[in-house]
Design a protein around this motif. Structure first.
Motif, PDB file in Angstrom:
ATOM      1  N   HIS A  92     -31.133   3.929  32.211  1.00  0.00           N
ATOM      2  CA  HIS A  92     -31.532   4.634  33.439  1.00  0.00           C
ATOM      3  C   HIS A  92     -33.036   4.931  33.434  1.00  0.00           C
ATOM      4  O   HIS A  92     -33.737   4.688  34.413  1.00  0.00           O
ATOM      5  N   ILE A  93     -33.523   5.459  32.312  1.00  0.00           N
ATOM      6  CA  ILE A  93     -34.954   5.781  32.189  1.00  0.00           C
ATOM      7  C   ILE A  93     -35.794   4.506  32.268  1.00  0.00           C
ATOM      8  O   ILE A  93     -36.780   4.434  33.017  1.00  0.00           O
ATOM      9  N   LEU A  94     -35.415   3.491  31.490  1.00  0.00           N
ATOM     10  CA  LEU A  94     -36.197   2.258  31.423  1.00  0.00           C
ATOM     11  C   LEU A  94     -36.223   1.506  32.753  1.00  0.00           C
ATOM     12  O   LEU A  94     -37.265   0.984  33.150  1.00  0.00           O
ATOM     13  N   GLU A  95     -35.085   1.468  33.455  1.00  0.00           N
ATOM     14  CA  GLU A  95     -35.059   0.798  34.759  1.00  0.00           C
ATOM     15  C   GLU A  95     -35.960   1.548  35.743  1.00  0.00           C
ATOM     16  O   GLU A  95     -36.610   0.932  36.579  1.00  0.00           O
ATOM     17  N   GLY A  96     -36.023   2.878  35.616  1.00  0.00           N
ATOM     18  CA  GLY A  96     -36.931   3.674  36.436  1.00  0.00           C
ATOM     19  C   GLY A  96     -38.392   3.366  36.134  1.00  0.00           C
ATOM     20  O   GLY A  96     -39.266   3.545  36.988  1.00  0.00           O
ATOM     21  N   LEU A  97     -38.652   2.889  34.914  1.00  0.00           N
ATOM     22  CA  LEU A  97     -40.009   2.493  34.508  1.00  0.00           C
ATOM     23  C   LEU A  97     -40.249   0.999  34.755  1.00  0.00           C
ATOM     24  O   LEU A  97     -41.221   0.431  34.274  1.00  0.00           O
ATOM     25  N   LYS A  98     -39.327   0.374  35.481  1.00  0.00           N
ATOM     26  CA  LYS A  98     -39.436  -1.042  35.888  1.00  0.00           C
ATOM     27  C   LYS A  98     -39.266  -2.041  34.743  1.00  0.00           C
ATOM     28  O   LYS A  98     -39.901  -3.085  34.726  1.00  0.00           O
ATOM     29  N   SER A 158     -23.988   4.123  20.479  1.00  0.00           N
ATOM     30  CA  SER A 158     -23.503   5.083  21.472  1.00  0.00           C
ATOM     31  C   SER A 158     -23.707   4.536  22.886  1.00  0.00           C
ATOM     32  O   SER A 158     -24.843   4.312  23.323  1.00  0.00           O
ATOM     33  N   LYS A 159     -22.593   4.340  23.591  1.00  0.00           N
ATOM     34  CA  LYS A 159     -22.657   3.852  24.963  1.00  0.00           C
ATOM     35  C   LYS A 159     -23.406   4.840  25.857  1.00  0.00           C
ATOM     36  O   LYS A 159     -24.133   4.452  26.766  1.00  0.00           O
ATOM     37  N   VAL A 160     -23.250   6.130  25.575  1.00  0.00           N
ATOM     38  CA  VAL A 160     -23.916   7.172  26.361  1.00  0.00           C
ATOM     39  C   VAL A 160     -25.441   7.068  26.210  1.00  0.00           C
ATOM     40  O   VAL A 160     -26.183   7.096  27.193  1.00  0.00           O
ATOM     41  N   ILE A 161     -25.912   6.929  24.972  1.00  0.00           N
ATOM     42  CA  ILE A 161     -27.355   6.793  24.728  1.00  0.00           C
ATOM     43  C   ILE A 161     -27.887   5.533  25.401  1.00  0.00           C
ATOM     44  O   ILE A 161     -28.956   5.552  26.026  1.00  0.00           O
ATOM     45  N   ARG A 162     -27.140   4.433  25.308  1.00  0.00           N
ATOM     46  CA  ARG A 162     -27.583   3.190  25.962  1.00  0.00           C
ATOM     47  C   ARG A 162     -27.695   3.388  27.473  1.00  0.00           C
ATOM     48  O   ARG A 162     -28.657   2.927  28.092  1.00  0.00           O
TER      49      ARG A 162
END
Length: 122
Positions: free
Chosen positions: A19-25, A10-14
């Motif tokens: 977004h979440i992971l990049e926010g966690l660096k 799912s492109k949406v889940i990715r």
């Protein structure tokens, strides 16, 4: 910087996970199925952690986990199964196959961050 490979058809889940992971660096890469993910892990430096979907075409999450366990990868990434499958039998099967942790979809930043802390990568 820690790296994460998000494996989901799912492109949406990715996109949400990225977004979440990049926010966690985290530096984030994506794969649309287990075969693509396995090829990436075997091609170069494997990621620190893999966020892995269960149900995917080509190669499922379980098939990927088994193949990863049999591969010659020197430094095995931590694997967090990320799925809608929430039965105890599914969770046990994932852990038995080599998953380090388990997170239910849909997930939020706090939930994902706590799972990443549990496996020692956050």
């Amino acid at each position: 910087m820690k790296t994460c490979l998000v494996v989901d058809d799912s492109k949406v889940i990715r996109k949400v996970a990225r977004h979440i992971l990049e926010g966690l660096k985290f530096a984030v890469e994506e794969a649309g199925d287990g075969r693509e993910a396995l090829d990436r892990c075997n091609a170069g430096t494997p990621p620190d952690v893999i966020l892995l979907d269960w149900n995917m075409p080509v190669m499922s999450g379980m098939e990927f986990l088994r193949a990863l366990g049999q591969s010659a990868i020197r430094q095995r990434p931590k694997v967090v199964f990320c799925t809608t499958e929430n039965g105890v039998a599914h969770i046990r099967a994932a852990i038995d196959a080599g998953a380090d942790e388990y997170v239910m979809k849909p997930f939020d930043r706090e939930t994902l961050e706590s799972k990443l802390q549990i496996v020692g990568v956050a």
